[in-house]
Enzyme design. Structure first.
Site, mmCIF file in Angstrom:
data_model
loop_
_atom_site.group_PDB
_atom_site.id
_atom_site.type_symbol
_atom_site.label_atom_id
_atom_site.label_comp_id
_atom_site.label_asym_id
_atom_site.label_seq_id
_atom_site.Cartn_x
_atom_site.Cartn_y
_atom_site.Cartn_z
ATOM 1 N N CYS A 57 8.840 3.594 0.751
ATOM 2 C CA CYS A 57 8.117 4.146 0.135
ATOM 3 C C CYS A 57 8.541 4.327 -1.539
ATOM 4 O O CYS A 57 7.880 4.011 -2.474
ATOM 5 C CB CYS A 57 7.308 5.306 0.456
ATOM 6 S SG CYS A 57 6.140 5.217 1.934
ATOM 7 N N MET B 43 0.785 -1.286 -0.070
ATOM 8 C CA MET B 43 0.115 -0.184 -0.012
ATOM 9 C C MET B 43 0.927 1.304 -0.079
ATOM 10 O O MET B 43 0.498 2.382 -0.692
ATOM 11 C CB MET B 43 -0.910 0.125 1.280
ATOM 12 C CG MET B 43 -0.243 0.052 2.442
ATOM 13 S SD MET B 43 -1.568 0.186 3.909
ATOM 14 C CE MET B 43 -0.388 0.084 5.285
HETATM 15 N N1 LIG Z 1 4.552 -7.694 5.913
HETATM 16 C C1 LIG Z 1 3.975 -6.635 5.494
HETATM 17 O O1 LIG Z 1 3.170 -5.875 6.075
HETATM 18 C C2 LIG Z 1 4.168 -6.048 3.739
HETATM 19 C C3 LIG Z 1 3.387 -4.931 3.491
HETATM 20 C C4 LIG Z 1 3.105 -4.735 2.152
HETATM 21 C C5 LIG Z 1 4.621 -5.342 1.449
HETATM 22 N N2 LIG Z 1 5.154 -6.363 1.766
HETATM 23 C C6 LIG Z 1 6.218 -6.883 0.993
HETATM 24 O O2 LIG Z 1 6.112 -8.281 0.849
HETATM 25 C C7 LIG Z 1 7.243 -8.818 0.336
HETATM 26 C C8 LIG Z 1 7.444 -10.067 1.463
HETATM 27 O O3 LIG Z 1 7.859 -9.458 2.862
HETATM 28 P P1 LIG Z 1 7.263 -10.275 4.153
HETATM 29 O O4 LIG Z 1 6.468 -9.233 4.740
HETATM 30 O O5 LIG Z 1 7.013 -11.552 3.966
HETATM 31 O O6 LIG Z 1 8.710 -10.102 4.901
HETATM 32 P P2 LIG Z 1 9.868 -11.408 5.194
HETATM 33 O O7 LIG Z 1 9.150 -12.484 6.057
HETATM 34 O O8 LIG Z 1 10.990 -10.639 5.748
HETATM 35 O O9 LIG Z 1 10.098 -12.023 3.956
HETATM 36 C C9 LIG Z 1 10.830 -11.328 2.835
HETATM 37 C C10 LIG Z 1 11.956 -12.138 2.427
HETATM 38 O O10 LIG Z 1 12.957 -11.725 1.523
HETATM 39 C C11 LIG Z 1 14.078 -12.355 1.544
HETATM 40 N N3 LIG Z 1 14.949 -11.428 1.094
HETATM 41 C C12 LIG Z 1 15.619 -10.199 1.730
HETATM 42 N N4 LIG Z 1 16.691 -9.795 1.026
HETATM 43 C C13 LIG Z 1 16.855 -10.573 -0.004
HETATM 44 C C14 LIG Z 1 17.599 -10.796 -1.030
HETATM 45 N N5 LIG Z 1 18.610 -9.839 -1.299
HETATM 46 N N6 LIG Z 1 17.601 -11.579 -2.221
HETATM 47 C C15 LIG Z 1 16.609 -12.384 -1.861
HETATM 48 N N7 LIG Z 1 15.620 -12.522 -0.861
HETATM 49 C C16 LIG Z 1 15.775 -11.474 -0.085
HETATM 50 C C17 LIG Z 1 13.963 -12.478 3.096
HETATM 51 O O11 LIG Z 1 15.119 -13.205 3.483
HETATM 52 P P3 LIG Z 1 15.606 -13.332 5.220
HETATM 53 O O12 LIG Z 1 14.494 -13.894 6.043
HETATM 54 O O13 LIG Z 1 16.694 -14.382 4.974
HETATM 55 O O14 LIG Z 1 16.214 -11.915 5.309
HETATM 56 C C18 LIG Z 1 12.792 -13.023 3.428
HETATM 57 O O15 LIG Z 1 12.652 -14.210 3.158
HETATM 58 C C19 LIG Z 1 8.175 -7.728 0.705
HETATM 59 O O16 LIG Z 1 8.367 -7.293 -0.728
HETATM 60 C C20 LIG Z 1 7.455 -6.649 1.433
HETATM 61 O O17 LIG Z 1 7.992 -5.318 1.107
HETATM 62 C C21 LIG Z 1 5.033 -6.762 3.211
#
Ligand SMILES: NC(=O)c1ccc[n+]([C@@H]2O[C@H](COP(=O)([O-])OP(=O)(O)OC[C@H]3O[C@@H](n4cnc5c(N)ncnc54)[C@H](OP(=O)(O)O)[C@@H]3O)[C@@H](O)[C@H]2O)c1
Length: 297
Positions: free
Chosen positions: A163, A150
């Site tokens: 952002c 969002m």
């Molecule tokens: N959670 C929310 O509220 C939310 C809201 C909006 C959007 N998002 C988006 O959703 C997506 C997934 O995030 P999540 O919330 O599920 O958080 P998450 O649990 O931290 O998952 C993100 C994953 O990306 C991995 N990662 C980090 N750096 C990387 C790299 N250089 N190459 C490959 N993988 C990498 C992390 O690995 P490690 O765990 O080993 O660091 C982790 O497994 C992200 O793009 C985030 O911006 C999340």
């Protein structure tokens, strides 16, 4: 309506499957019949998430080492997937650009190094991975699903390092969608709301570590002008935000599944609770003077 018949045996790569949405998505798409390649940042280090995915011992769920900042690892992943396909000339069905990191901090509190670090993963990682897989995706007339946020549609104070990367992902996705339309590749964006409580994006320890580093590295003039009290109040606000998210990620998982399987996937999906949905509508449709008054000042 989604047509899951389309799933059977189709190859999909998801980035960032060590935890969070990516981890759940890998298991979910596998259960729907896809051939899932789960890109994991920590596969070589034997991370717990990777071990759990590997423990399913399925031919249709394969973890691969993939750091989206590393071009060599991406090219290796392309080759691994290409050589696993029954007919590489028919291509690969889906790419889900999910890998991401997040941070916070007001503009004056954020170092250039931090801005670049977050963009390297969220924005350039998405662009780099997509470019490398497009030849395979074009052959299949497949799907690209980009996980934005969002915060890729509306900004928020103290979130500029995040952002700007997600606004970039939105712009990239739109340009790609226009270009791919005549070639039959469909591009969707998923914009989750606050699911922080359900993923590993932030933890109280991580917030404290970011805050300490930020304060230690602040230019003297900024530290003096704002003061520690103001700084600590902002950190406390961030902690509250991180404790308030939704813990049920099924709406995000369903959105990605729809984008990969529906005959006509949506351009944008907004899995978020009603508060954030309304706020996003007002922030993106009302004049700034009105939305600022309601939500910012
Ligand atoms: N959670 C929310 O509220 C939310 C809201 C909006 C959007 N998002 C988006 O959703 C997506 C997934 O995030 P999540 O919330 O599920 O958080 P998450 O649990 O931290 O998952 C993100 C994953 O990306 C991995 N990662 C980090 N750096 C990387 C790299 N250089 N190459 C490959 N993988 C990498 C992390 O690995 P490690 O765990 O080993 O660091 C982790 O497994 C992200 O793009 C985030 O911006 C999340």
């Amino acid at each position: 309506m989604a047509s899951l018949k389309q799933a059977s045996g189709k190859a999909v790569l998801i980035t960032g499957c060590d935890s969070g949405f990516g981890f759940s998505l890998a298991k979910h798409l596998h259960s729907k019949g896809f051939l899932v390649f789960a890109g994991c940042l920590m596969k070589d280090k034997g991370d717990a998430g990777v071990k759990e995915l590997d423990s399913l011992k399925s031919d249709r769920l394969r973890t691969i080492q993939l750091n989206v900042c590393n071009s060599e690892e991406i090219e290796k992943a392309v080759e691994t997937i290409r050589s696993s396909l029954k007919d590489p000339e028919k291509g690969m069905w889906g790419l889900v650009n999910n890998a991401g990191i997040s941070t916070f901090g007001e503009v004056e509190f954020t170092s250039m190094e931090t801005y670049k670090e977050v963009a390297e993963v969220n924005l350039w990682g998405t662009v780099r991975t997509t470019k490398s897989f497009l030849p395979l995706l074009r052959r299949a007339k497949g799907r690209v699903v980009n996980i934005s946020s969002m915060l890729g549609r509306m900004a928020n104070p103290a979130r500029s390092p995040y952002c700007i990367t997600k606004f970039g992902v939105e712009a990239f996705s739109d340009c790609l969608r226009y270009e791919m339309h005549p070639l039959g590749v469909k591009v969707s964006v998923v914009e989750p709301g606050n699911f922080i409580a359900a993923t590993s994006l932030y933890s109280p320890e991580r917030i404290q570590a970011i805050a300490k580093k930020m304060w230690d590295e602040l230019p003297e003039v900024v530290r003096k002008d704002y003061g520690k009290k103001y700084f600590d109040e902002k950190i406390a606000k961030m902690e509250t935000y991180c404790n308030s998210g939704s813990t049920d990620t099924s709406s995000v998982i369903d959105a990605v599944t729809h984008a990969l399987t529906a005959t006509t996937p949506y351009t944008r999906y907004h899995p978020m609770d009603y508060y954030w949905w309304l706020r996003m509508q007002i922030m993106t449709h009302f004049p700034g003077a009105i939305s600022d008054k309601i939500y910012i000042h």
